[in-house]
Design an enzyme around this catalytic site. Structure first.
Site, PDB file in Angstrom:
ATOM      1  N   ASP A  69      69.742 -22.976   5.310  1.00  8.62           N
ATOM      2  CA  ASP A  69      68.223 -22.682   5.080  1.00  8.62           C
ATOM      3  C   ASP A  69      68.155 -23.167   3.378  1.00  8.62           C
ATOM      4  OD1 ASP A  69      65.627 -22.289   4.750  1.00  8.62           O
ATOM      5  OD2 ASP A  69      65.808 -20.182   4.538  1.00  8.62           O
ATOM      6  N   ASP A  88      62.646 -27.493   8.955  1.00 13.55           N
ATOM      7  CA  ASP A  88      63.317 -26.529   8.421  1.00 13.55           C
ATOM      8  C   ASP A  88      63.952 -25.667   9.410  1.00 13.55           C
ATOM      9  OD1 ASP A  88      63.643 -24.276   6.330  1.00 13.55           O
ATOM     10  OD2 ASP A  88      61.711 -24.663   5.614  1.00 13.55           O
ATOM     11  N   GLU A 110      61.141 -24.813  -2.540  1.00 16.33           N
ATOM     12  CA  GLU A 110      60.521 -24.205  -1.685  1.00 16.33           C
ATOM     13  C   GLU A 110      60.615 -22.455  -1.369  1.00 16.33           C
ATOM     14  OE1 GLU A 110      59.852 -22.894   2.651  1.00 16.33           O
ATOM     15  OE2 GLU A 110      61.448 -22.505   1.409  1.00 16.33           O
ATOM     16  N   GLU A 111      61.799 -22.326  -1.878  1.00 15.73           N
ATOM     17  CA  GLU A 111      62.412 -20.852  -1.699  1.00 15.73           C
ATOM     18  C   GLU A 111      61.598 -19.964  -2.875  1.00 15.73           C
ATOM     19  OE1 GLU A 111      64.028 -19.469   0.521  1.00 15.73           O
ATOM     20  OE2 GLU A 111      65.070 -21.122   1.425  1.00 15.73           O
TER      21      GLU A 111
END
Length: 347
Positions: free
Chosen positions: A169, A224, A201-202
């Site tokens: 991820d 994703d 993104e995280e």
């Protein structure tokens, strides 16, 4: 697919906010295929095919991973940290970690003791990292406050076509975007194809927003990972049945453009690829959300890779699914032309 480059990506620490080392490897890997490579101040890298085409399809896969940031160095030389992204603190007790510093990687371990093992509400601030230093002064010769930390694990191959690693991820999504651009060029793609490996993104979702603002795409597809429901302790009641090895996952969501899903379904049927579906009643929690809110409201779709054990160091996927998503996206890029109408009030 180039599994050797995938392995290199997975072995490179790229905690959210610290992605540039890996992005430089992406640039080097794609320089032989891209007509143009764009970068921006936030850290995105965007591969471009046919930059003069008025039709622009943007593929996005975020290249950052969850981890920690060093917040302080204690008098005994140990490190305290806070989270960068959705870290599950309990999974790190008694594990090896790596600290990415200006001088290179410093290895450490997350301490474990009986009181920590008994704590039911463990947070990242409860974690302490031992790098072997005996004092604050000694530790600061190796590590600085603000350095990032991630699990010190490597990829492994399980039986059948399974692969396991930390940071699937969404390293795998970024990898798929790159391989789809490569395959689309081989297939003779005529439109403007933009493959972005996005940052942040995280933690902030900033990368995809600025990539879309820069490209101003006709439409975009976020790539994703998504949760599977094919192992013990997981229910399919909330988001749908998803399993490893059963194909790419499309998303039914109020944000997703229905006509884009229809095109993806047509491409999958042509390639004899079985599709799976997940449900997100509102936002998807991926780069697709922020892309949609750029420019005049970019039409978006989400194509996801089935993943077990998300946000752990043993994230597990099927390489068959990965290859099928590469094939599907390359076909979409080659099938998209000026006859496609994404406006829900037209066509």
């Amino acid at each position: 697919m180039n599994q050797k480059f995938l392995e290199e990506m997975l072995d490179t620490c790229s905690v959210s906010g610290h992605e540039i080392e890996l992005q430089k490897k992406v640039i080097d890997y794609m320089k032989d295929v891209s007509d143009e490579i764009m970068t921006d101040m936030t850290g995105n890298v965007i591969q471009v095919l046919n930059p003069h085409s008025p039709l622009k399809v943007l593929l996005c896969g975020h290249i950052d991973e969850i981890g920690f940031i060093v917040t302080s160095v204690q008098s005994d030389g140990s490190l305290k940290v806070t989270n960068a992204g959705g870290v599950r603190a309990v999974l790190y007790l008694g594990t090896h970690v790596q600290i990415k510093t200006k001088k290179g990687i410093v290895h450490g371990v997350v301490i474990v003791n009986s009181s920590l093992m008994k704590k039911t509400d463990l947070t990242c601030e409860d974690l302490t990292i031992d790098i072997g230093a005996s004092s604050k002064e000694e530790a600061l010769r190796y590590v600085d406050v603000g350095d990032c930390v991630c699990a010190s694990t490597s990829y492994q191959y399980l039986i059948h076509d399974r692969m396991v690693a930390r940071a699937m991820d969404d390293r795998i999504g970024a990898f798929i975007v790159l391989e789809a651009i490569r395959k689309a060029k081989e297939k003779g793609c005529k439109i403007g194809a933009y493959g972005a490996t996005t940052v942040g993104e995280e933690t902030s979702m900033r990368g995809a927003f600025w990539a879309s603002q820069k490209v101003k795409p006709t439409c975009a597809i976020a790539v994703d990972v998504t949760y599977t429901s094919d192992y013990e302790g997981v229910s399919a009641s909330a988001t749908g049945e998803v399993a490893l090895g059963k194909g790419p996952v499309l998303c039914h969501s109020s944000i997703v453009n229905k006509k884009m899903n229809e095109i993806l379904e047509t491409c999958a049927k042509k390639l004899n690829i079985h599709l799976q579906y997940e449900i997100a009643s509102g936002r998807t929690g991926t780069d697709a959300d922020n892309i949609h809110f750029t420019n005049d409201g970019v039409p978006v779709a989400l194509v996801s890779i089935p993943l077990r054990y998300m946000h752990s160091s043993i994230e597990t996927l099927s390489l068959k699914d990965v290859q099928e998503i590469i094939d599907l996206l390359a076909e979409f890029l080659c099938a998209f032309d000026e006859t496609v109408e994404l406006d829900p009030f037209k066509g």
